[in-house]
Motif scaffolding. Sequence first.
Motif, PDB file in Angstrom:
ATOM      1  N   LYS A 250     -43.946  11.195 -92.243  1.00 28.32           N
ATOM      2  CA  LYS A 250     -43.483   9.820 -92.415  1.00 28.32           C
ATOM      3  C   LYS A 250     -44.342   8.829 -91.631  1.00 28.32           C
ATOM      4  N   ASN A 251     -45.047   9.325 -90.623  1.00 29.50           N
ATOM      5  CA  ASN A 251     -45.838   8.430 -89.770  1.00 29.50           C
ATOM      6  C   ASN A 251     -47.337   8.478 -90.056  1.00 29.50           C
ATOM      7  N   GLN A 252     -47.736   9.232 -91.078  1.00 30.02           N
ATOM      8  CA  GLN A 252     -49.169   9.345 -91.368  1.00 30.02           C
ATOM      9  C   GLN A 252     -49.690   8.035 -91.948  1.00 30.02           C
ATOM     10  N   ASP A 253     -50.845   7.623 -91.500  1.00 31.32           N
ATOM     11  CA  ASP A 253     -51.447   6.360 -91.922  1.00 31.32           C
ATOM     12  C   ASP A 253     -52.933   6.596 -92.148  1.00 31.32           C
ATOM     13  N   SER A 254     -53.397   6.328 -93.364  1.00 31.10           N
ATOM     14  CA  SER A 254     -54.790   6.632 -93.706  1.00 31.10           C
ATOM     15  C   SER A 254     -55.786   5.790 -92.914  1.00 31.10           C
ATOM     16  N   THR A 255     -55.341   4.703 -92.307  1.00 30.33           N
ATOM     17  CA  THR A 255     -56.268   3.902 -91.498  1.00 30.33           C
ATOM     18  C   THR A 255     -56.755   4.671 -90.274  1.00 30.33           C
ATOM     19  N   GLU A 256     -56.033   5.737 -89.895  1.00 32.18           N
ATOM     20  CA  GLU A 256     -56.494   6.577 -88.783  1.00 32.18           C
ATOM     21  C   GLU A 256     -57.811   7.256 -89.141  1.00 32.18           C
ATOM     22  N   LEU A 257     -58.080   7.394 -90.430  1.00 30.12           N
ATOM     23  CA  LEU A 257     -59.322   8.019 -90.863  1.00 30.12           C
ATOM     24  C   LEU A 257     -60.426   7.004 -91.158  1.00 30.12           C
ATOM     25  N   THR A 258     -60.050   5.842 -91.702  1.00 33.15           N
ATOM     26  CA  THR A 258     -61.083   4.918 -92.198  1.00 33.15           C
ATOM     27  C   THR A 258     -61.139   3.588 -91.453  1.00 33.15           C
ATOM     28  N   GLY A 259     -60.328   3.414 -90.398  1.00 33.82           N
ATOM     29  CA  GLY A 259     -60.356   2.162 -89.639  1.00 33.82           C
ATOM     30  C   GLY A 259     -59.327   1.165 -90.150  1.00 33.82           C
ATOM     31  N   ASP A 260     -59.141   0.084 -89.390  1.00 38.33           N
ATOM     32  CA  ASP A 260     -58.087  -0.879 -89.734  1.00 38.33           C
ATOM     33  C   ASP A 260     -58.527  -2.293 -89.380  1.00 38.33           C
ATOM     34  N   ILE A 261     -57.830  -3.269 -89.958  1.00 46.37           N
ATOM     35  CA  ILE A 261     -58.124  -4.685 -89.721  1.00 46.37           C
ATOM     36  C   ILE A 261     -57.729  -5.055 -88.295  1.00 46.37           C
ATOM     37  N   ASN A 262     -58.571  -5.859 -87.667  1.00 43.85           N
ATOM     38  CA  ASN A 262     -58.275  -6.399 -86.345  1.00 43.85           C
ATOM     39  C   ASN A 262     -57.629  -7.776 -86.549  1.00 43.85           C
ATOM     40  N   TYR A 263     -56.296  -7.803 -86.514  1.00 41.77           N
ATOM     41  CA  TYR A 263     -55.565  -9.021 -86.887  1.00 41.77           C
ATOM     42  C   TYR A 263     -55.821 -10.169 -85.914  1.00 41.77           C
ATOM     43  N   ARG A 264     -56.153  -9.865 -84.684  1.00 44.48           N
ATOM     44  CA  ARG A 264     -56.411 -10.950 -83.721  1.00 44.48           C
ATOM     45  C   ARG A 264     -57.678 -11.721 -84.076  1.00 44.48           C
ATOM     46  N   LYS A 265     -58.626 -11.031 -84.735  1.00 52.09           N
ATOM     47  CA  LYS A 265     -59.887 -11.705 -85.084  1.00 52.09           C
ATOM     48  C   LYS A 265     -59.803 -12.481 -86.398  1.00 52.09           C
ATOM     49  N   ILE A 266     -58.760 -12.224 -87.176  1.00 54.90           N
ATOM     50  CA  ILE A 266     -58.633 -12.931 -88.456  1.00 54.90           C
ATOM     51  C   ILE A 266     -58.484 -14.429 -88.226  1.00 54.90           C
ATOM     52  N   ALA A 267     -57.663 -14.782 -87.215  1.00 53.79           N
ATOM     53  CA  ALA A 267     -57.459 -16.200 -86.908  1.00 53.79           C
ATOM     54  C   ALA A 267     -58.772 -16.859 -86.497  1.00 53.79           C
ATOM     55  N   GLU A 268     -59.585 -16.098 -85.777  1.00 50.03           N
ATOM     56  CA  GLU A 268     -60.864 -16.630 -85.293  1.00 50.03           C
ATOM     57  C   GLU A 268     -61.881 -16.754 -86.423  1.00 50.03           C
ATOM     58  N   LEU A 269     -61.911 -15.764 -87.343  1.00 51.24           N
ATOM     59  CA  LEU A 269     -62.927 -15.736 -88.384  1.00 51.24           C
ATOM     60  C   LEU A 269     -62.436 -16.286 -89.720  1.00 51.24           C
ATOM     61  N   GLY A 270     -61.115 -16.353 -89.884  1.00 58.63           N
ATOM     62  CA  GLY A 270     -60.545 -16.997 -91.059  1.00 58.63           C
ATOM     63  C   GLY A 270     -60.435 -16.141 -92.297  1.00 58.63           C
ATOM     64  N   SER A 271     -60.757 -14.842 -92.211  1.00 55.85           N
ATOM     65  CA  SER A 271     -60.672 -13.992 -93.403  1.00 55.85           C
ATOM     66  C   SER A 271     -60.419 -12.550 -92.987  1.00 55.85           C
ATOM     67  N   ASP A 272     -59.550 -11.877 -93.750  1.00 52.92           N
ATOM     68  CA  ASP A 272     -59.304 -10.463 -93.452  1.00 52.92           C
ATOM     69  C   ASP A 272     -60.303  -9.556 -94.158  1.00 52.92           C
ATOM     70  N   SER A 273     -61.238 -10.122 -94.912  1.00 54.17           N
ATOM     71  CA  SER A 273     -62.284  -9.323 -95.555  1.00 54.17           C
ATOM     72  C   SER A 273     -63.642  -9.515 -94.881  1.00 54.17           C
ATOM     73  N   ASP A 274     -63.629 -10.161 -93.720  1.00 47.12           N
ATOM     74  CA  ASP A 274     -64.856 -10.292 -92.920  1.00 47.12           C
ATOM     75  C   ASP A 274     -65.004  -9.006 -92.103  1.00 47.12           C
ATOM     76  N   ARG A 276     -66.458  -8.374 -89.534  1.00 46.20           N
ATOM     77  CA  ARG A 276     -66.377  -8.577 -88.083  1.00 46.20           C
ATOM     78  C   ARG A 276     -64.929  -8.569 -87.606  1.00 46.20           C
ATOM     79  N   ALA A 277     -63.989  -8.651 -88.560  1.00 47.96           N
ATOM     80  CA  ALA A 277     -62.563  -8.595 -88.227  1.00 47.96           C
ATOM     81  C   ALA A 277     -61.985  -7.230 -88.577  1.00 47.96           C
ATOM     82  N   PHE A 278     -62.846  -6.235 -88.540  1.00 47.23           N
ATOM     83  CA  PHE A 278     -62.394  -4.884 -88.890  1.00 47.23           C
ATOM     84  C   PHE A 278     -62.826  -3.920 -87.781  1.00 47.23           C
ATOM     85  N   ASN A 279     -61.932  -3.009 -87.421  1.00 50.07           N
ATOM     86  CA  ASN A 279     -62.258  -1.978 -86.435  1.00 50.07           C
ATOM     87  C   ASN A 279     -62.711  -0.714 -87.158  1.00 50.07           C
TER      88      ASN A 279
END
Length: 681
Positions: A250-274, A276-279
């Motif tokens: 129930k707790n498995q999350d595929s982002t553990e394998l491929t990385g995840d969005i850095n939500y704190r940087k979205i506000a700074e960069l203005g896009s979740d598809s940048d 630079r806003a991805f870990n």
Amino acid sequence: MIMEDGRALINLIAQRQNIEEYQKEHWEGSFEEYLEIVARSPAVARNSWQRVYDMVMSYGQRTLEGGREKLIRYNFFDDPIQDGKDGVFGLTRPLMDLVNAFMSAAQGYGIERRVLLLHGPVGSSKSTIARLLKKGLEHYSRTDEGALYTYGWVDDEDPTNIIPCPMHEEPLKLIPRADRAELLQKLSTPEFKIKIEGDLNPFCRRVYNDKMRKYGGDWTRVIQDVRVRRLLFSEQDRVGIGTFQPKDEKNQDSTELTGDINYRKIAELGSDSDPRAFNFDGEFNVANRGLIEFIEVLKLDVAFLYDLLGASQEHKIKPKKFAQTDIDEVIIGHTNEPEYRKLQSNEFMEALRDRTVKIDVPYVTRLSDEVRIYEKDFNSNRVTGKHIAPHTLEIAAMWAILTRLEEPKNASLTLLQKLKLYDGKSLPGFTEENIKELKEEAHREGMQGISPRYVQDKISNALVAHPEATSINPFMVVNELESGLKHHSLINSEELRGHYRQLLTVVKEEYEDIVKNEVQRAIAADEAAMTRLCGNYIDNVKAYTQKETVINKFTGQPEEPDERLMRSIEEKIGIRESRKDDFRREIMNYIGALAIEGKKFDYKTNERLQKALELKLFEDQKDSIKLTSLVSKVVDQETQQKIDVVKSRLIRDFGYNDESATDVLNYVASIFARGTTKSSS
């Protein structure tokens, strides 16, 4: 005084530092300098499979005696890096299969697009093999021949700041695709052809494109903003080595394998598809250029398996919000048999089955290899204050092996004899071809039975269960093995439990024969008496074969050869009356051949004769020692002195301490008291 001591300790560490080695491992330079390194040593640009294969081969190999079949042992699996701490004993064929898979993948024959699946029962060394490969890659990346490089970008806002490539990519990927073939051909040599596949990861692609715009499309100026550095693999630092272990479904999350969005940087960069806003810190991301281990891979949620399929077959992963991203890594998973059976029966998992190369990793079935597993953890040096009596680990290992073997179809062969054949012992009527047939007819051998972990746990229990003892013996361990069967979680039937108990009886009987033989040899270990008996026997055999008489040493008179003496020795090793002439001629021919070479005969060089002499001498001396009197409370001084001599021989020649030697003598004495001794054992 305290300050001086502290300074002395710091100086001690300072003297051991190797600054030059550190600087070599942390080399940084320009892209141009890196091209010069590649020109000198093209192998720095190897892919992950080539690197793993070369790493294993760098430790060398040796050919083992395996009858007609050529068996190769790769020294890497002895764990020379950590002085054998994680050495894998036995399993020669499975490890050959694994290295052959590495070799095939390194040459680009297709296995590089598969998941290597180590499959076997619990405790069969699957995790150890994966751990060895990870540690080996870490160490290899620090050597000159295992060196590899990655790069970072000069920060436009702060030129002193270098922004690292988040996936540690090969710097040659920066060469435009249109120019790669020509440039790589110039860098390649006849011995090694460089092949670079795939594009830059999303982050580096964004930086690269920004700099191309900044410099008006001048690639030569872009690469001046690239800093190349040496790459050191490290599982702890999450560089080049990844490990993934499934958690609760129930707790498995595929982002553990491929990385995840850095939500704190979205506000700074203005896009979740940048980018630079991805870990880029998923296990697939950090394991790029190296190896990723999937623990219990078949417990993965289906969503993860889609990522695994793409990573193996296409060498691509799909981070959230980004295009498919190229990766280069060896993917190794391991699983046990119940999970693998589930995979086989699940039609929805057909795609995964098609993309896996299964390598069976069974339990060890060779006794000497199993003993080495226990010696690694339990020996006199490491078990402080406890002596482990001879044969304690051997008897435990013998039982473990017996539980893994299948009953031979040949009714004249016992399971214990089969164990001995597998361990390299010879039995009349059995050839190498017969042993090969025995192994081929047993399809489940090594994939069932008792795990080494269970035996290790019970040896540990025996060590702590007898605090007053200076030594633990086989019976203490056998008792622990037997009592633990009641609660063994992997034994699911009373019939199997009963079978394992019966095998404990088999090893107890074998131990009885072993220690009786040792005590017999200790009693008969009077070198002078053995030499006299041997000389007497040889004189009579020589006279018999040459139809001569023997001079009586006391009367000086010629006599006929002493047939009674000769037969009393020969019968001890089963030489029948009809075979006595052949045996005696064989002995004389052997002595004659030595004489031609200028060598003197020594009974110790003839194993059968030595055993016969020992048994004869034991029979002659046992009554004078009165071994059976040990079980009584009253022993006269003369007998006690003889017993002490035997005990000292057990300590000197067989590895006992005072307590375990006394225990063995008492045990063998009780056998004699029961009248159960065999004259030929």
